[in-house]
Design an enzyme around this catalytic site. Structure first.
Site, short mmCIF file in Angstrom:
data_model
loop_
_atom_site.label_atom_id
_atom_site.label_comp_id
_atom_site.label_asym_id
_atom_site.label_seq_id
_atom_site.Cartn_x
_atom_site.Cartn_y
_atom_site.Cartn_z
N LYS A 161 -36.45 59.59 -42.44
CA LYS A 161 -36.09 58.21 -42.78
C LYS A 161 -35.08 57.66 -41.78
O LYS A 161 -34.48 58.43 -41.01
CB LYS A 161 -35.56 58.13 -44.21
CG LYS A 161 -34.30 58.93 -44.47
CD LYS A 161 -34.00 58.97 -45.96
CE LYS A 161 -32.76 59.77 -46.24
NZ LYS A 161 -32.59 60.03 -47.68
N ARG A 176 -30.00 57.03 -60.02
CA ARG A 176 -30.51 56.03 -59.08
C ARG A 176 -31.98 55.80 -59.44
O ARG A 176 -32.32 54.82 -60.08
CB ARG A 176 -30.36 56.51 -57.62
CG ARG A 176 -28.92 56.51 -57.12
CD ARG A 176 -28.84 56.65 -55.60
NE ARG A 176 -29.82 57.60 -55.06
CZ ARG A 176 -29.79 58.08 -53.84
NH1 ARG A 176 -28.86 57.70 -52.98
NH2 ARG A 176 -30.71 58.93 -53.44
N TYR A 210 -5.70 46.35 -28.44
CA TYR A 210 -5.48 45.25 -29.38
C TYR A 210 -4.52 45.65 -30.49
O TYR A 210 -4.56 46.78 -30.98
CB TYR A 210 -6.81 44.84 -30.03
CG TYR A 210 -7.73 44.06 -29.12
CD1 TYR A 210 -7.35 42.84 -28.58
CD2 TYR A 210 -9.00 44.55 -28.83
CE1 TYR A 210 -8.22 42.13 -27.76
CE2 TYR A 210 -9.87 43.85 -28.01
CZ TYR A 210 -9.47 42.63 -27.48
OH TYR A 210 -10.32 41.93 -26.68
N MET A 269 -14.74 46.29 -28.79
CA MET A 269 -16.19 46.12 -28.83
C MET A 269 -16.89 47.02 -27.80
O MET A 269 -17.92 47.64 -28.09
CB MET A 269 -16.57 44.66 -28.59
CG MET A 269 -18.06 44.40 -28.68
SD MET A 269 -18.52 42.71 -28.28
CE MET A 269 -18.20 41.88 -29.82
C1 LIG Z 1 -32.50 61.47 -47.74
C2 LIG Z 1 -33.15 62.29 -48.77
C3 LIG Z 1 -33.28 63.66 -48.61
C4 LIG Z 1 -32.64 64.40 -47.43
O1 LIG Z 1 -31.27 64.51 -47.68
P1 LIG Z 1 -30.31 65.26 -46.63
O2 LIG Z 1 -29.01 65.27 -47.31
O3 LIG Z 1 -30.31 64.43 -45.40
O4 LIG Z 1 -30.91 66.59 -46.42
C5 LIG Z 1 -33.96 64.39 -49.57
N1 LIG Z 1 -34.51 63.76 -50.64
C6 LIG Z 1 -34.40 62.44 -50.85
C7 LIG Z 1 -35.00 61.82 -52.05
C8 LIG Z 1 -33.71 61.66 -49.92
O5 LIG Z 1 -33.61 60.34 -50.12
#
Ligand SMILES: *Cc1c(COP(=O)(O)O)cnc(C)c1O
Length: 370
Positions: free
Chosen positions: A35, A133, A261, A309
């Site tokens: 992802k 969730r 800054y 930046m």
């Molecule tokens: C992102 C995610 C994972 C992976 O989690 P990590 O902590 O990056 O290993 C596994 N299962 C679900 C449902 C996720 O959203």
């Protein structure tokens, strides 16, 4: 010349980390989580290193299409499931499985059976075992399971849940105990494969869990899921992304002079300050505090003052050999062989490695190293 900043993706490290996941969960199928464009690394860049993954998990149908376009024949899983009825056309066409976490997704499946009667899906039924969730409450889970079982377009159902605290404790108890108990009680008598573990659960709890399919994300990318309890060295993981730049200017300052800054860093003695071509517009956290570690020519030193930046400043007082063009590693691996774990840098701004690697901005060129 372009600005000297670049991110380097290390294919050998990705491959190594996947092997650690496989060795940690030897009896499970290991899905690589891709992802957020493979946690900022780029799906197309990491794909070659993940040839031995048993499947891939992600959020967006587009990400799945990109995997199929690369020739991927392995199982694909949409972790949040479908977002609309129309998504099922793509799932059928590209053979993607998906989580089912809500009743409206079940409705879409039913409707789709009337539109395309011969489509077949492997679904992951998501239980809300305590994270609150996504997923069905334990008391409604069996009912949904039966409902899905009666659908002609459901080929298989895998039990799925997600841990909120696999990286530590939950209310003073072992972080997975409570959810794992709820999960195993709820699926009793509902014979099917299971998918529970994320990286933290793979590394910390695999012995005490029954997870036929594990979903490894962050550990593949060389960040420790339970830092600071364990570092990447403790888990034998390697950084898969290095953010590198160079010193583009040097200032010798006297006690009482300030840097950057807001003048929020004031030297207590004479100092040599290096200016690095990297700022928050590259994805380096502006909120990072003075003292965040960096490597200059492979040697550890620290940031000084505010991140701007396009630039940040580092302490070169003890590094008299450094000069314009000296290599600066903001996180990852130096060409001198030294490693700066992304987790230590993330801690300097109160965040986690996930956010830093996903936050590299479009203006930073990414190079792949085999
Ligand atoms: C992102 C995610 C994972 C992976 O989690 P990590 O902590 O990056 O290993 C596994 N299962 C679900 C449902 C996720 O959203």
């Amino acid at each position: 010349m372009p600005r000297p900043i670049q991110a380097v993706v290390h294919l050998d490290a990705l491959q190594h980390n996947l092997n650690i996941a496989k060795a940690s969960a030897p009896n499970a199928e290991v899905y690589a989580v891709l992802k957020a464009n493979a946690y900022g690394h780029g799906i197309e860049r990491v794909y070659a290193a993940f040839q031995s993954a048993d499947g891939f998990a992600f959020l967006d149908i587009e990400e799945g299409k990109r995997l199929r376009a690369l020739g991927c024949k392995k199982p694909l899983l949409l972790l949040e499931g479908i977002f609309a009825l129309a998504d099922l056309f793509a799932c059928a066409k590209h053979d993607m499985s998906f989580a089912i976490h809500s009743r409206h997704q079940v409705q879409w499946l039913k409707q789709f059976a009337e539109i395309v009667p011969d489509a077949q899906f492997d679904v992951f039924l998501k239980m809300n075992s305590g994270m609150n969730r996504l997923g069905f409450q334990p008391h409604e889970y069996a009912e949904i399971w039966q409902e899905l079982h009666q659908l002609n377009n459901v080929r298989s159902i895998t039990h799925m849940t997600h841990f909120s605290d696999a990286d530590g404790e939950r209310f003073g108890l072992d972080g997975i105990e409570y959810q794992n108990l709820i999960f195993s009680q709820t699926i009793q008598g509902l014979e099917a494969e299971t998918s529970l573990s994320n990286s933290a659960a793979i590394l910390r709890h695999h012995q005490s869990l029954h997870s036929d399919i594990v979903r490894s994300g962050i550990m593949l990318y060389g960040s420790s899921p339970d830092y600071p309890s364990h570092s990447i060295q403790d888990w034998n993981l390697q950084p898969s992304m290095s953010l590198r730049s160079e010193i583009i200017a040097i200032q010798d300052i006297q006690a009482g002079q300030s840097v950057g800054y807001g003048s929020n860093f004031v030297a207590e003695q004479a100092m040599r300050i290096g200016v690095v071509a990297c700022g928050y517009a590259d994805g380096y956290q502006r909120i990072s505090q003075t003292g965040t570690p960096v490597l200059v020519d492979g040697v550890r030193t620290q940031t000084i003052g505010r991140v701007s930046m396009d630039m940040l400043t580092v302490d070169l007082t003890e590094l008299s050999q450094t000069n314009i063009g000296s290599e600066v590693v903001l996180w990852g691996r130096s060409t001198h062989g030294t490693v700066l774990p992304i987790d230590e840098v993330a801690a300097g701004s109160g965040t986690v490695g996930y956010e830093l690697m996903c936050g590299i901005t479009a203006r930073v060129p990414i190079q792949v190293e085999t």
